[in-house]
Design a protein around this motif. Structure first.
Motif, PDB file in Angstrom:
ATOM      1  N   ASN A  77      11.589  23.805  63.686  1.00 58.46           N
ATOM      2  CA  ASN A  77       9.704  23.663  62.649  1.00 58.46           C
ATOM      3  C   ASN A  77      10.680  24.344  60.653  1.00 58.46           C
ATOM      4  OD1 ASN A  77       8.538  23.258  65.096  1.00 58.46           O
ATOM      5  ND2 ASN A  77       7.962  25.538  65.559  1.00 58.46           N
ATOM      6  N   LYS A  78      11.505  24.398  60.680  1.00 58.42           N
ATOM      7  CA  LYS A  78      11.818  24.980  59.493  1.00 58.42           C
ATOM      8  C   LYS A  78      11.711  23.339  57.961  1.00 58.42           C
ATOM      9  CE  LYS A  78      15.662  28.210  60.387  1.00 58.42           C
ATOM     10  NZ  LYS A  78      14.761  29.595  59.967  1.00 58.42           N
ATOM     11  N   PRO A  79      10.652  24.080  57.572  1.00 62.70           N
ATOM     12  CA  PRO A  79       9.935  22.879  57.098  1.00 62.70           C
ATOM     13  C   PRO A  79      11.237  22.184  55.932  1.00 62.70           C
ATOM     14  CG  PRO A  79       9.424  24.773  55.429  1.00 62.70           C
ATOM     15  CD  PRO A  79      10.267  25.051  56.901  1.00 62.70           C
ATOM     16  N   PRO A  80      11.406  21.035  56.256  1.00 57.20           N
ATOM     17  CA  PRO A  80      12.713  19.851  55.318  1.00 57.20           C
ATOM     18  C   PRO A  80      12.399  19.736  54.330  1.00 57.20           C
ATOM     19  CG  PRO A  80      11.574  18.859  56.565  1.00 57.20           C
ATOM     20  CD  PRO A  80      10.870  19.513  56.906  1.00 57.20           C
ATOM     21  N   VAL A  81      14.060  20.315  53.739  1.00 57.45           N
ATOM     22  CA  VAL A  81      13.900  20.038  51.493  1.00 57.45           C
ATOM     23  C   VAL A  81      15.022  19.003  51.214  1.00 57.45           C
ATOM     24  CG1 VAL A  81      14.856  21.981  50.797  1.00 57.45           C
ATOM     25  CG2 VAL A  81      13.496  20.625  49.336  1.00 57.45           C
ATOM     26  N   LEU A  82      14.329  18.084  50.859  1.00 56.62           N
ATOM     27  CA  LEU A  82      15.756  16.706  50.237  1.00 56.62           C
ATOM     28  C   LEU A  82      15.850  17.194  48.537  1.00 56.62           C
ATOM     29  CD1 LEU A  82      17.571  13.960  50.801  1.00 56.62           C
ATOM     30  CD2 LEU A  82      15.757  13.358  50.259  1.00 56.62           C
ATOM     31  N   LEU A  83      17.574  17.068  48.362  1.00 59.77           N
ATOM     32  CA  LEU A  83      17.354  17.798  46.834  1.00 59.77           C
ATOM     33  C   LEU A  83      19.244  16.545  46.597  1.00 59.77           C
ATOM     34  CD1 LEU A  83      16.765  20.450  47.727  1.00 59.77           C
ATOM     35  CD2 LEU A  83      18.867  21.447  46.394  1.00 59.77           C
ATOM     36  N   GLN A  84      18.021  16.407  45.419  1.00 60.02           N
ATOM     37  CA  GLN A  84      18.502  14.445  44.385  1.00 60.02           C
ATOM     38  C   GLN A  84      19.578  14.759  43.495  1.00 60.02           C
ATOM     39  OE1 GLN A  84      19.082  11.815  45.536  1.00 60.02           O
ATOM     40  NE2 GLN A  84      20.874  11.480  44.541  1.00 60.02           N
ATOM     41  N   HIS A  85      20.600  15.090  43.731  1.00 61.55           N
ATOM     42  CA  HIS A  85      21.433  15.099  42.150  1.00 61.55           C
ATOM     43  C   HIS A  85      21.524  13.944  40.926  1.00 61.55           C
ATOM     44  CE1 HIS A  85      24.314  11.727  42.552  1.00 61.55           C
ATOM     45  NE2 HIS A  85      24.445  12.491  43.986  1.00 61.55           N
ATOM     46  N   GLY A  86      21.597  14.722  39.908  1.00 65.32           N
ATOM     47  CA  GLY A  86      21.195  13.708  38.809  1.00 65.32           C
ATOM     48  C   GLY A  86      22.712  12.494  38.510  1.00 65.32           C
ATOM     49  N   LEU A  87      22.589  11.559  37.543  1.00 67.95           N
ATOM     50  CA  LEU A  87      23.679  10.885  37.439  1.00 67.95           C
ATOM     51  C   LEU A  87      24.932  11.757  36.715  1.00 67.95           C
ATOM     52  CD1 LEU A  87      24.261   8.061  36.580  1.00 67.95           C
ATOM     53  CD2 LEU A  87      24.516   8.643  33.716  1.00 67.95           C
ATOM     54  N   LEU A  88      26.298  11.174  37.253  1.00 74.29           N
ATOM     55  CA  LEU A  88      27.598  11.817  37.075  1.00 74.29           C
ATOM     56  C   LEU A  88      27.655  13.445  37.988  1.00 74.29           C
ATOM     57  CD1 LEU A  88      28.418  11.413  33.191  1.00 74.29           C
ATOM     58  CD2 LEU A  88      28.903   9.478  35.266  1.00 74.29           C
ATOM     59  N   LEU A  89      27.183  13.497  38.997  1.00 78.20           N
ATOM     60  CA  LEU A  89      27.116  14.242  39.514  1.00 78.20           C
ATOM     61  C   LEU A  89      27.161  13.889  41.522  1.00 78.20           C
ATOM     62  CD1 LEU A  89      25.202  16.720  37.762  1.00 78.20           C
ATOM     63  CD2 LEU A  89      27.276  17.081  37.494  1.00 78.20           C
ATOM     64  N   ASP A  90      26.706  15.187  41.777  1.00 80.51           N
ATOM     65  CA  ASP A  90      26.820  14.975  43.668  1.00 80.51           C
ATOM     66  C   ASP A  90      26.105  16.102  44.272  1.00 80.51           C
ATOM     67  OD1 ASP A  90      28.947  16.056  44.194  1.00 80.51           O
ATOM     68  OD2 ASP A  90      30.081  15.288  44.938  1.00 80.51           O
ATOM     69  N   ALA A  91      26.225  16.104  45.583  1.00 79.32           N
ATOM     70  CA  ALA A  91      25.678  17.200  46.257  1.00 79.32           C
ATOM     71  C   ALA A  91      25.390  18.941  45.728  1.00 79.32           C
ATOM     72  CB  ALA A  91      25.418  16.932  47.967  1.00 79.32           C
ATOM     73  N   ALA A  92      27.122  18.863  45.148  1.00 74.36           N
ATOM     74  CA  ALA A  92      27.611  20.114  45.045  1.00 74.36           C
ATOM     75  C   ALA A  92      26.563  20.438  44.119  1.00 74.36           C
ATOM     76  CB  ALA A  92      29.957  19.677  44.695  1.00 74.36           C
ATOM     77  N   THR A  93      26.066  19.446  43.074  1.00 75.92           N
ATOM     78  CA  THR A  93      25.261  19.910  42.033  1.00 75.92           C
ATOM     79  C   THR A  93      24.869  21.464  42.317  1.00 75.92           C
ATOM     80  OG1 THR A  93      25.182  18.137  40.671  1.00 75.92           O
ATOM     81  CG2 THR A  93      23.515  19.498  40.485  1.00 75.92           C
TER      82      THR A  93
END
Length: 545
Positions: A77-93
């Motif tokens: 029941n925790k609300p999901p949130v999706l994080l999308q990085h920008g150009l030349l980066l990845d999830a480590a952002t």
């Protein structure tokens, strides 16, 4: 100039700052390092690695932080949130800095179920269902190149492609039409050559009389039949000769006292000649239906007119109607034409519902081919089925019936005819021609070919966009028969309505409409009952006009 320099300096400083921030991180991360292990678990968080496969085959790495450090050990029941990085980066952002500074950790500690995406090509997302990052071109281009070189022999053929072996006699594209399809039925047939102003040498077949006629063609009214664009080995004058003499329009017209002329568009088996080019020259294929309306159809009309000394009747199907509408709108053909019958009339394609052709247009397949240097558009053998399978998978279309996917549910075509249409060795058209048709589908307009850049358009047309054709300019006293069907997914009813709106001022007694609710695109030329439902009214129309 000072503003540009300031902007450049700002961007450089920004990139340096980002680099400095990464360098300041306690542990510098290698691009190949696992994000969960190197950046998340080291901070005391649970982390999961997930894989997501896209419709175009890319396998994406996704990290999940299902809860914060102090949370109950369940993500329910925790609300999901999706994080999308920008150009030349990845999830480590989203993970740079301490848990109190990085958004990924902050959201988790605030009760969110955090999902971190990585764009294709980044370290976590370099997988693919059938490619690898060393491949120089994308899947679609790769697929099309292989399609044209005929190396996809082991591609899955389970979408219901026709059983070609069941066809009694398959015709080779190079077969002489007179000898293979006309004389075998007991008709006299002549082969003619017509050269257009742009140098193409067209093969034309003539059936000067019916089987029981007096052996002279004197004073028989000439009729020119122009085929459409089909992905088959009958994409030429053979269109009008499929079936028995009682079923095929070419024979029926001859037996009704017409002097029948059958044209073959440039690039087809009978029309591959040229005054200074050959089909191996890329320049040979630099044309679209613009040139068919500007040069080809007028040359055919002039030849038949001068050979017979009489004005012509005209029958066009599909692309053969588009060429005629455009030529007539520019004042061509009019002085040599008696009347015209347009079967599945094409002037607009913006509301086309054919899943196959709409997908080809919206996926820019022909444009990709052209950019790869493919100028001759030909789908060999079972490659039609292969291309359709790709389109069907891409667009999530049910392709169990290949013919229906292309044209709509034809009601009245024999299986042997379908097999012939989708048999081996289809004929060619220009890739540029398919691009032009795709532009019509995407835009819903009727214009000249769009080169896709201002320079070429200005060079060709003197303006930045291609000029529009005006169907309203067709002389209002030209007798026209428009015959269309309710099940046609290529020439759909709504597009025909737009054409009819353009013709609303046409003289009422010169415009005849024939609508068959149960007919689709090919029923009009190869339907087993078209002789009674379409051709009898067509001949009656010619007799009146």
């Amino acid at each position: 100039m000072a503003n540009i320099s300031s902007t450049t300096v700002f961007i450089v400083i920004l990139l340096l700052c980002v680099s400095a921030a990464v360098a300041a991180t306690a542990k510098l991360r290698s691009p190949a390092a696992n994000i969960c292990k190197s950046l998340v678990e080291t901070q005391g968080y649970i982390c999961q690695e997930h894989k997501v496969t896209t419709k175009d085959g890319y396998v994406l790495g996704v990290q999940r932080i299902p809860m914060g450090r102090s949370a109950n050990k369940t993500a329910n029941n925790k609300p999901p949130v999706l994080l999308q990085h920008g150009l030349l980066l990845d999830a480590a952002t989203w993970l740079l800095g301490s848990p109190d500074e990085a958004l990924g950790f902050i959201l988790a500690d605030h009760g969110f179920d955090v999902w971190l995406s990585n764009t294709r090509g980044t370290a976590s997302s370099r997988g693919h269902a059938w490619l690898n990052p060393q491949d120089p071109v994308d899947f679609l281009a790769n697929f099309l190149l292989k399609l044209h070189s005929g190396v996809l022999d082991n591609f899955n053929k389970s979408i219901g492609a026709c059983d070609v072996a069941a066809t009694a006699k398959l015709r080779s594209p190079a077969a002489n039409i007179c000898k293979s399809l006309v004389e075998t039925q007991g008709y006299i047939c002549q082969e003619h050559k017509v050269t257009t102003k742009d140098g193409y040498v067209l093969g034309v077949q003539r059936i000067p009389m019916g089987r029981s006629a007096n052996k002279t063609a004197n004073n028989k009214p000439p009729v020119l039949l122009q085929h459409g664009l089909l992905l088959s080995n009958y994409q030429d004058a053979a269109t009008w000769l499929l079936g028995s003499p009682d079923e095929a329009l070419g024979f029926i017209l001859a037996d009704h006292g017409f002097d029948v002329w059958l044209s073959n568009t440039r690039g087809t088996a009978s029309s591959r000649g040229h005054a200074w080019l050959n089909p191996q020259d890329p320049e040979y294929w630099e044309w679209s239906w613009d040139e068919l309306a500007e040069y080809e159809l007028p040359a055919l009309f002039e030849y038949v007119y001068h050979q017979t000394g009489q004005k012509l009747y005209y029958v066009g199907h599909s692309l053969g109607t588009l060429n005629a509408f455009v030529a007539l709108s520019k004042g061509k053909l009019v002085n040599m034409l008696r009347s015209a019958a347009m079967l599945t009339p094409v002037a607009y394609l913006g509301q086309m519902t054919s899943p196959a052709f709409r997908s080809i247009a919206e996926l820019f397949l022909s444009e990709k081919l052209y950019s790869l240097g493919v100028r001759e558009f030909i789908l060999k053998g079972q490659d039609v089925a292969k291309l359709l399978q790709f389109v069907c998978l891409k667009a999530e279309i049910n392709c169990s019936d290949t013919f229906t996917v292309i044209t709509g549910p034809n009601c009245c075509i024999k299986k042997s005819t379908v097999d012939s249409f989708l048999g081996n060795e289809p004929q060619s058209t220009a890739t540029k021609n398919v691009i032009h048709l795709s532009q019509m589908i995407r835009r819903g307009t009727l214009t000249k070919y769009d080169y896709g850049n201002v320079y070429e358009n200005v060079k060709s047309y003197g303006q930045i966009t291609p000029p529009a054709y005006n169907v309203k300019s067709i002389p209002k006293d030209v007798p026209l028969l428009l015959s269309y069907g309710g099940k046609d997914s290529l020439t759909v009813v709504n597009d025909v309505k737009i054409l009819l709106e353009d013709l609303r001022d046409h003289k009422a007694d010169k415009l005849v409409l024939q609508y068959r609710d149960d007919y689709a695109h090919f029923d009009f030329i190869v339907g087993y009952n078209a002789n009674k439902l379409v051709y009898d009214p067509l001949i009656a129309f010619f007799m009146l006009h």
